[in-house]
Every structure is written in C-alpha cells, then in structure tokens.
Write a protein that holds these residues in place. Structure first.
Motif, PDB file in Angstrom:
ATOM      1  N   VAL A 211       0.834  -1.208   0.000  1.00 55.02           N
ATOM      2  CA  VAL A 211       0.000   0.000   0.000  1.00 55.02           C
ATOM      3  C   VAL A 211       0.869   1.258   0.000  1.00 55.02           C
ATOM      4  N   ALA A 212       1.922   1.251   0.812  1.00 53.86           N
ATOM      5  CA  ALA A 212       2.781   2.435   0.921  1.00 53.86           C
ATOM      6  C   ALA A 212       3.443   2.765  -0.411  1.00 53.86           C
ATOM      7  N   VAL A 213       4.003   1.749  -1.082  1.00 48.02           N
ATOM      8  CA  VAL A 213       4.693   2.031  -2.347  1.00 48.02           C
ATOM      9  C   VAL A 213       3.683   2.410  -3.424  1.00 48.02           C
ATOM     10  N   ALA A 214       2.489   1.840  -3.379  1.00 47.18           N
ATOM     11  CA  ALA A 214       1.451   2.221  -4.339  1.00 47.18           C
ATOM     12  C   ALA A 214       1.095   3.698  -4.179  1.00 47.18           C
ATOM     13  N   GLY A 215       0.996   4.148  -2.920  1.00 48.05           N
ATOM     14  CA  GLY A 215       0.688   5.562  -2.684  1.00 48.05           C
ATOM     15  C   GLY A 215       1.765   6.488  -3.217  1.00 48.05           C
ATOM     16  N   LEU A 216       3.034   6.116  -3.005  1.00 44.58           N
ATOM     17  CA  LEU A 216       4.137   6.938  -3.520  1.00 44.58           C
ATOM     18  C   LEU A 216       4.138   6.956  -5.046  1.00 44.58           C
ATOM     19  N   MET A 217       3.854   5.816  -5.660  1.00 43.12           N
ATOM     20  CA  MET A 217       3.823   5.755  -7.123  1.00 43.12           C
ATOM     21  C   MET A 217       2.673   6.592  -7.681  1.00 43.12           C
ATOM     22  N   ALA A 218       1.533   6.545  -7.011  1.00 37.61           N
ATOM     23  CA  ALA A 218       0.403   7.363  -7.460  1.00 37.61           C
ATOM     24  C   ALA A 218       0.749   8.845  -7.356  1.00 37.61           C
ATOM     25  N   GLU A 219       1.462   9.234  -6.283  1.00 38.28           N
ATOM     26  CA  GLU A 219       1.899  10.632  -6.136  1.00 38.28           C
ATOM     27  C   GLU A 219       2.769  11.063  -7.313  1.00 38.28           C
ATOM     28  N   ARG A 220       3.620  10.163  -7.769  1.00 36.45           N
ATOM     29  CA  ARG A 220       4.547  10.472  -8.863  1.00 36.45           C
ATOM     30  C   ARG A 220       3.919  10.196 -10.234  1.00 36.45           C
ATOM     31  N   LYS A 221       2.631   9.851 -10.224  1.00 26.25           N
ATOM     32  CA  LYS A 221       1.877   9.569 -11.455  1.00 26.25           C
ATOM     33  C   LYS A 221       2.426   8.368 -12.228  1.00 26.25           C
ATOM     34  N   ASP A 222       3.044   7.451 -11.488  1.00 24.82           N
ATOM     35  CA  ASP A 222       3.404   6.160 -12.074  1.00 24.82           C
ATOM     36  C   ASP A 222       2.210   5.249 -11.841  1.00 24.82           C
ATOM     37  N   PHE A 223       1.172   5.447 -12.653  1.00 28.24           N
ATOM     38  CA  PHE A 223      -0.088   4.766 -12.394  1.00 28.24           C
ATOM     39  C   PHE A 223      -0.008   3.261 -12.657  1.00 28.24           C
ATOM     40  N   ALA A 224       0.787   2.862 -13.641  1.00 27.18           N
ATOM     41  CA  ALA A 224       0.920   1.425 -13.915  1.00 27.18           C
ATOM     42  C   ALA A 224       1.540   0.712 -12.713  1.00 27.18           C
ATOM     43  N   GLY A 225       2.580   1.311 -12.149  1.00 27.99           N
ATOM     44  CA  GLY A 225       3.202   0.722 -10.968  1.00 27.99           C
ATOM     45  C   GLY A 225       2.260   0.704  -9.787  1.00 27.99           C
ATOM     46  N   ALA A 226       1.506   1.798  -9.613  1.00 30.16           N
ATOM     47  CA  ALA A 226       0.555   1.868  -8.506  1.00 30.16           C
ATOM     48  C   ALA A 226      -0.514   0.788  -8.643  1.00 30.16           C
ATOM     49  N   VAL A 227      -0.999   0.575  -9.852  1.00 26.66           N
ATOM     50  CA  VAL A 227      -2.005  -0.473 -10.085  1.00 26.66           C
ATOM     51  C   VAL A 227      -1.454  -1.833  -9.677  1.00 26.66           C
ATOM     52  N   GLU A 228      -0.232  -2.119 -10.104  1.00 30.95           N
ATOM     53  CA  GLU A 228       0.383  -3.416  -9.800  1.00 30.95           C
ATOM     54  C   GLU A 228       0.452  -3.659  -8.288  1.00 30.95           C
ATOM     55  N   HIS A 229       0.894  -2.661  -7.526  1.00 26.57           N
ATOM     56  CA  HIS A 229       1.061  -2.856  -6.085  1.00 26.57           C
ATOM     57  C   HIS A 229      -0.273  -2.822  -5.349  1.00 26.57           C
ATOM     58  N   CYS A 230      -1.237  -2.042  -5.844  1.00 24.96           N
ATOM     59  CA  CYS A 230      -2.570  -2.069  -5.237  1.00 24.96           C
ATOM     60  C   CYS A 230      -3.209  -3.440  -5.412  1.00 24.96           C
ATOM     61  N   GLN A 231      -3.072  -3.993  -6.590  1.00 20.49           N
ATOM     62  CA  GLN A 231      -3.654  -5.319  -6.837  1.00 20.49           C
ATOM     63  C   GLN A 231      -2.991  -6.371  -5.952  1.00 20.49           C
ATOM     64  N   ALA A 232      -1.674  -6.242  -5.758  1.00 25.34           N
ATOM     65  CA  ALA A 232      -0.981  -7.172  -4.859  1.00 25.34           C
ATOM     66  C   ALA A 232      -1.511  -7.021  -3.435  1.00 25.34           C
ATOM     67  N   ALA A 233      -1.724  -5.775  -2.985  1.00 25.81           N
ATOM     68  CA  ALA A 233      -2.241  -5.537  -1.637  1.00 25.81           C
ATOM     69  C   ALA A 233      -3.642  -6.112  -1.472  1.00 25.81           C
ATOM     70  N   ILE A 234      -4.471  -5.955  -2.497  1.00 24.13           N
ATOM     71  CA  ILE A 234      -5.848  -6.461  -2.420  1.00 24.13           C
ATOM     72  C   ILE A 234      -5.860  -7.985  -2.369  1.00 24.13           C
ATOM     73  N   ARG A 235      -4.947  -8.617  -3.111  1.00 22.38           N
ATOM     74  CA  ARG A 235      -4.863 -10.083  -3.032  1.00 22.38           C
ATOM     75  C   ARG A 235      -4.503 -10.530  -1.616  1.00 22.38           C
ATOM     76  N   LEU A 236      -3.636  -9.753  -0.956  1.00 19.76           N
ATOM     77  CA  LEU A 236      -3.199 -10.111   0.393  1.00 19.76           C
ATOM     78  C   LEU A 236      -4.267  -9.818   1.440  1.00 19.76           C
ATOM     79  N   LYS A 237      -5.013  -8.719   1.239  1.00 19.54           N
ATOM     80  CA  LYS A 237      -6.001  -8.322   2.251  1.00 19.54           C
ATOM     81  C   LYS A 237      -7.182  -7.643   1.558  1.00 19.54           C
ATOM     82  N   PRO A 238      -8.113  -8.436   1.033  1.00 19.83           N
ATOM     83  CA  PRO A 238      -9.201  -7.866   0.219  1.00 19.83           C
ATOM     84  C   PRO A 238     -10.095  -6.875   0.950  1.00 19.83           C
ATOM     85  N   ASP A 239     -10.172  -6.974   2.292  1.00 17.68           N
ATOM     86  CA  ASP A 239     -11.088  -6.097   3.026  1.00 17.68           C
ATOM     87  C   ASP A 239     -10.433  -4.808   3.520  1.00 17.68           C
ATOM     88  N   ASP A 240      -9.213  -4.531   3.090  1.00 18.30           N
ATOM     89  CA  ASP A 240      -8.575  -3.257   3.421  1.00 18.30           C
ATOM     90  C   ASP A 240      -9.039  -2.230   2.393  1.00 18.30           C
TER      91      ASP A 240
END
Length: 292
Positions: A211-240
């Motif tokens: 989640v933390a790295v996804a937030g930093l990537m979104a700040e820097r407008k690296d949206f592809a990277g943010a998507v990848e890490h958000c999806q990984a976070a959701i797989r790990l904890k879907p109810d977050d």
C-alpha cells in the motif's frame, strides 16, 4: 542409551527444520534428564521456533539454574522474554548477559532492541553504539541505532546508519523497509520507491508495504506501478479499503474510468465513512456513477 538416541533424533529433526516433531522427544528427554543444560537449551530453541516463547523462557531458566553464568543462554532467555512481551524481564536477562561478556556485540544489539521496545530510545542508542564500538561493520548494530534514532526524531542520522546496514547486508529486510519509510518521510519519494521494491522482493506478503509504495507511485503519477502494487495488496487483504481507493485513483489517472468507478465503489462499500469517503463520492459523481 534410549535417552541419548531420542536426543540425537530430536536434534536431527530440529536441524532439518522439523522442530514440531522434535518437540515431544525433547520434552521427554528434558524431563528424564532435568540436570542436562544442553537438553534444556535445545528444548528452549525448539519451543521458540514454534512461537511458544513462554515455554522457551522456562526451558532457558532451567538451563541457567544449572549453569548460571552462561551468557549465550541469558541472551536466548532475553530474546524469548522479549518475544513473549516481558520487556522488563528481557532487559534484566540481557543486561546480565553483557555483564558476563561485555565485548559481545550481539548482546548489546539484543539489549538495544529490548530497551527500544520498553520505550527507552536513548538507552537503546547507547547500547547500539557500544555494539558498533566493538564491531563497527555489524549491520544489525547499525539497524538498531537507526531504529533508536528514528524514535528520537533523528531521521537524517538514522538514514545514514540504515545505508550502512544495507552496505553490510543488502538483504537485511528490516533495514530496507526502515530506509524506504525514512526516505519517504523526508520527501525523497523516488529513492524510497526503489527501496520499497527491494524490500518487497524479500517480503512480498507485506500488505502495508504494498500500500505504501502504491501511494508513492500514485503521487509520482506512475499509475501502472501503482495499479500493480494495489492489486498485490488487495490479493493479500481484500477487506482493506485503502488499496481500493489508491487503485481507483491510479485507474482514473490511466483513463480507465469504468474500472476506476468499480474501485471507488468497492472502497465505499468497505469504508463508507472512511478518510477518503467524501473524495471517493466526488470522483464517482464526476465519473458518472449512479451510487450516492
């Protein structure tokens, strides 16, 4: 003879990583030979490996009744007590260990960790510095000092020791994570992202770091990277709810409006009164959602 055989078999199982199967044999052997400190230590190590820290502490205490001046056993007792939440007991055991072996760098590192856990960052820093005096290149000592200084608000100084820790051991995951967090705190997001990625190479199941790295990537407008890490976070904890919101932001930034709507809606289902709920509703209205 039977006792010796069980001891050797239990030791072989423990060395192969099968501490769960070794435990019953070690318990029997330790009960039959209560004056054997080696058996008590082996039992303590097996219990600690299974997360039974209170039992491990009892086994180490039994060994110390026989060999009260064994510094290694006091260190293991301190670790077990710290893991069981007994910070005061851990500090007492570890102080006794470093009195017996004052030039034992690892003993000072363990004591530093226990002091920090008991909210004594100044004492923790002193012990870490003593460890570095004894062993200047010890990565764990640099990490312990960095953790103490981070707690004291000395982020810049801590950052340098985290770099030193990683120079000594690039795969020291705790140092990699702490450096990523410290750099992000100082606004050095590009370098922080790099260290988060290295950390996640070692610990890919850390949802908070995803989640933390996804937030930093979104700040820097690296949206592809943010998507990848958000999806990984959701797989790990879907109810977050947090990665759903960040994923929505990244998808919207990537001009994937329909997918972004789904994620804003998922966030609101999970956290209708969350920190980003109003912003999610605003974005949904702009994207043409039918949800209120």
């Amino acid at each position: 003879e039977d006792l010796v055989l069980r001891e050797h078999l239990a030791e072989a199982l423990g060395e192969s990583g099968d501490t769960k199967d070794a435990l019953p044999m070690l318990r029997e052997a330790a009960q039959e030979a209560p004056q054997n400190p080696d058996l008590q230590r082996k039992l303590g190590a097996a219990l600690a490996a299974q997360g039974e820290f209170a039992g491990a502490a009892d086994a180490y205490r039994a060994a110390l009744k026989i060999e009260p001046n064994d510094a290694d056993t006091k260190i293991q007792l301190g670790k077990a007590l710290a893991s069981s939440g007994d910070a005061a007991g851990a500090i007492e055991a570890l102080r006794a260990a470093v009195r017996l072996k004052p030039d034992w760098a690892d003993g000072h590192v363990q004591l530093s960790r226990a002091l920090l856990a008991s909210n004594d960052p100044a004492g923790a820093a002193d012990e870490a510095q003593e460890a570095l005096r004894i062993a200047p290149g010890l990565p764990e000592a640099h990490l312990a000092l960095a953790h103490a200084w981070l707690r004291m608000g000395k982020t810049a100084q801590a950052t340098e020791h985290l770099r030193e820790a990683l120079r000594g051991n690039p795969d020291l995951a705790a140092a990699r994570l702490a450096l990523a967090q410290a750099l992000a705190q100082q606004g050095q997001t590009y370098e922080a992202i790099g260290h988060y990625k290295e950390y996640l190479r070692l610990k890919s199941d850390d949802e908070e770091a995803q989640v933390a790295v996804a937030g930093l990537m979104a700040e820097r407008k690296d949206f592809a990277g943010a998507v990848e890490h958000c999806q990984a976070a959701i797989r790990l904890k879907p109810d977050d709810p947090r990665p759903h919101y960040l994923l929505a932001v990244a998808l919207e930034g990537s001009a994937q409006a329909s997918e972004a709507r789904k994620e804003y809606e998922a966030y609101l289902q999970l956290a209708p009164h969350g920190a980003d709920a109003e912003q999610a509703r605003l974005r949904l209205r702009k994207l043409g959602s039918s949800n209120p």
